[in-house]
Design an enzyme around this catalytic site. Structure first.
Site, short mmCIF file in Angstrom:
data_model
loop_
_atom_site.label_atom_id
_atom_site.label_comp_id
_atom_site.label_asym_id
_atom_site.label_seq_id
_atom_site.Cartn_x
_atom_site.Cartn_y
_atom_site.Cartn_z
N SER A 12 40.82 111.82 -60.32
CA SER A 12 42.25 112.28 -60.72
C SER A 12 41.87 113.14 -62.19
O SER A 12 41.64 112.58 -63.17
CB SER A 12 43.39 111.54 -60.84
OG SER A 12 44.25 112.14 -61.70
N1 LIG Z 1 51.84 115.85 -64.54
C1 LIG Z 1 51.17 114.64 -64.16
C2 LIG Z 1 50.60 114.85 -62.71
C3 LIG Z 1 49.67 113.71 -62.04
C4 LIG Z 1 48.91 113.94 -60.86
O1 LIG Z 1 49.16 115.03 -60.51
N2 LIG Z 1 48.39 113.05 -60.43
C5 LIG Z 1 47.92 113.05 -58.91
C6 LIG Z 1 46.27 113.02 -59.03
S1 LIG Z 1 45.57 114.53 -59.68
C7 LIG Z 1 48.44 111.84 -58.14
O2 LIG Z 1 48.41 110.65 -58.73
N3 LIG Z 1 48.85 112.07 -56.98
C8 LIG Z 1 49.28 111.33 -55.95
C9 LIG Z 1 50.70 111.46 -55.42
O3 LIG Z 1 51.30 112.50 -56.06
O4 LIG Z 1 51.01 110.93 -54.51
C10 LIG Z 1 50.03 114.18 -65.25
O5 LIG Z 1 49.63 115.23 -65.83
O6 LIG Z 1 50.13 112.88 -65.45
#
Ligand SMILES: N[C@@H](CCC(=O)N[C@@H](CS)C(=O)NCC(=O)O)C(=O)O
Length: 216
Positions: A12
């Protein structure tokens, strides 16, 4: 053992943003892996601390914070000993913030528009307009670096670790940077930053996922 926990997943980009910021600040962390492939972000315990079910999340002795860039700012403000990493001076700080907003509202959005359809096998080639769009944003980043060693000026800041970590996946996929000499020079500088080696593998996993589904 440190009581500061970072819920993390190496592939990530946002998780890598938080980790690199912590390494730049020099604050020790306890890393807790949330395996997104196993959908651990949907566990009852994790949803309690992050209803948005994403990584990263910080737990600083019970103080819970999500959003990678907010975590970077918090760690620098609370634990930073070197003011230049996230300056208190209002104008210098505004430039660092501007670079981080540029990352999340422009660079990252355009990068994801290219990479996600490929990773999730919806596309197997990069559409010309998306390529041009992302390159147009990279040329803005290149411009920021024209007369500066780092993205927000002469000192390394959390804007550098943020943009570097955020873009590290597509750079690991081998994006053509030949038109961006200042970005190339900056990337060499970034390779000496604390945390660089640690996030490399996660960036490679992301880059490999993109390359795997791209038509040769
Ligand atoms: N805006 C957030 C975005 C975080 C994000 O998109 N994380 C993704 C991985 S890149 C995630 O954990 N996705 C799992 C889900 O949404 O279930 C940040 O910058 O912390």
């Amino acid at each position: 053992m440190s009581s500061i926990k970072l819920y993390y997943y190496p592939a990530s980009g946002p998780a890598r943003i938080a980790l690199m910021a912590a390494r730049l600040v020099g604050v020790p962390l306890q890393i807790e892996i949330v395996d997104l492939m196993k959908r651990e972000q949907f566990s009852e315990a994790y949803l309690k601390i992050n209803p948005q079910h994403c990584v990263p999340t910080l737990d600083d002795d019970g103080f819970i914070l999500s959003e990678s860039r907010a975590i970077a700012c918090y760690l620098a403000d609370k634990y930073g000993t070197d003011d230049s990493i996230y300056p208190k001076d209002i104008k210098k700080r505004a430039i660092v913030n501007q670079r981080m907003y540029f990352d999340c509202s422009t660079l990252l959005v355009k990068m994801r528009a290219i990479c996600h359809p490929i990773i999730f096998n919806i596309e197997n080639e990069i559409k010309e307009n998306l390529r041009d769009d992302f390159n147009a944003s990279l040329s803005v980043l290149d411009k920021y670096l024209e007369n500066n060693e780092w993205v927000a000026g002469e000192h390394v800041t959390i804007a550098d670790t943020t943009i570097f970590a955020s873009m590290s996946g597509i750079f690991a996929a081998g994006w053509d940077l030949s038109y961006f000499p200042n970005i190339q020079r900056w990337l060499k500088n970034c390779s000496n930053l604390p945390g660089y080696e640690e996030i490399k593998e996660g960036a490679k996993i992301y880059g490999d996922l993109v390359k795997k589904n791209l038509k040769q």
